[in-house]
Enzyme design. Structure first.
Site, PDB file in Angstrom:
ATOM      1  N   HIS A 132     104.982  41.712  28.070  1.00  0.00           N
ATOM      2  CA  HIS A 132     105.255  40.906  26.876  1.00  0.00           C
ATOM      3  C   HIS A 132     106.368  41.551  26.047  1.00  0.00           C
ATOM      4  CE1 HIS A 132     102.313  37.653  26.805  1.00  0.00           C
ATOM      5  NE2 HIS A 132     101.414  38.493  27.288  1.00  0.00           N
ATOM      6  N   GLU A 151      93.556  37.911  33.875  1.00  0.00           N
ATOM      7  CA  GLU A 151      93.762  36.899  32.832  1.00  0.00           C
ATOM      8  C   GLU A 151      94.345  35.639  33.457  1.00  0.00           C
ATOM      9  OE1 GLU A 151      96.428  38.950  30.176  1.00  0.00           O
ATOM     10  OE2 GLU A 151      94.799  40.051  29.230  1.00  0.00           O
ATOM     11  N   ASP A 172     101.738  33.729  27.958  1.00  0.00           N
ATOM     12  CA  ASP A 172     100.324  33.361  27.998  1.00  0.00           C
ATOM     13  C   ASP A 172     100.258  31.871  27.713  1.00  0.00           C
ATOM     14  OD1 ASP A 172      99.668  36.038  28.329  1.00  0.00           O
ATOM     15  OD2 ASP A 172      99.172  36.355  26.225  1.00  0.00           O
ATOM     16  N   HIS A 193      97.835  34.522  31.897  1.00  0.00           N
ATOM     17  CA  HIS A 193      98.996  35.416  31.804  1.00  0.00           C
ATOM     18  C   HIS A 193      99.849  35.358  33.071  1.00  0.00           C
ATOM     19  CE1 HIS A 193     101.080  39.215  30.585  1.00  0.00           C
ATOM     20  NE2 HIS A 193     101.260  39.268  31.904  1.00  0.00           N
TER      21      HIS A 193
END
Length: 193
Positions: free
Chosen positions: A97, A162, A104, A165
């Site tokens: 990120h 996740e 996301d 993500h």
């Protein structure tokens, strides 16, 4: 550095922004960003455009929760939940990120404006949110596979823990950026240090 990031906005067809870290509706319960803006590296933006086009053919659009995250914000998240399975360590983790190469997101129906059922909410730090977990409903599994398929086709790879993500696979090409270096001012005065 500054010219490597581009801003996404809600006026782009097929994209809805819901920047959770600019609100207290996130796993920390605190506002982390002072501005609800979304930035990505130019390379990420090109791949997101491909994903957006694929989603549109399915009557879907991209619902984005987070993109570029300044290193200062990464530190705050790590301080709150220091688990490297879910939060990249700010000093030595991949910090995708913080490079502007991660997003996301989920999928949203263009027709109804509703988010597709993915079996859990965003930032759910339980095993049920892992990509390889199949103990969710058939509908949620289909929706996760749809998201994974269109994001992989667009050139992203998934994060194993996740379902929301996705990131570019070649992170060494992209430097880790602070709020000041990126020029995004997401962190306000505090992030200018």
């Amino acid at each position: 550095m500054l010219d490597s990031l581009v801003q996404l906005d809600d006026s782009m067809p097929g994209i809805t922004l819901d920047i959770r870290l600019a609100t207290d509706n996130n796993f920390t319960g605190q506002q982390i960003y002072t501005k609800a803006k979304a930035y990505v590296h130019r390379d990420t933006a090109k791949k997101l455009e491909t994903a957006r086009r694929i989603a549109a053919t399915l009557g879907l659009q991209l619902h984005i929760w987070d993109t570029f995250r300044p290193l200062e914000a990464q530190q705050k998240l790590w301080n709150y939940h220091p688990d490297s399975r879910y939060i990249s360590p700010p000093d030595n983790g991949p910090r995708t990120h913080c490079r502007g190469i991660a997003v996301d997101l989920t999928l949203e129906s263009v027709k109804t404006g509703e988010l597709l059922d993915m079996g859990t909410g965003f930032d759910d730090f339980r095993e049920i949110a892992h990509h390889n977990n199949t103990s969710i409903s058939d509908e949620a599994l289909r929706n996760r596979l749809t998201l994974a398929g269109l994001m992989h086709t667009a050139g992203f790879r998934c994060h194993p823990y996740e379902w929301w993500h996705y990131e570019l696979p070649t992170l060494d090409r992209y430097p880790v950026l602070t709020d000041r270096l990126a020029g995004t001012h997401l962190m306000g005065e505090e992030g200018k240090g």
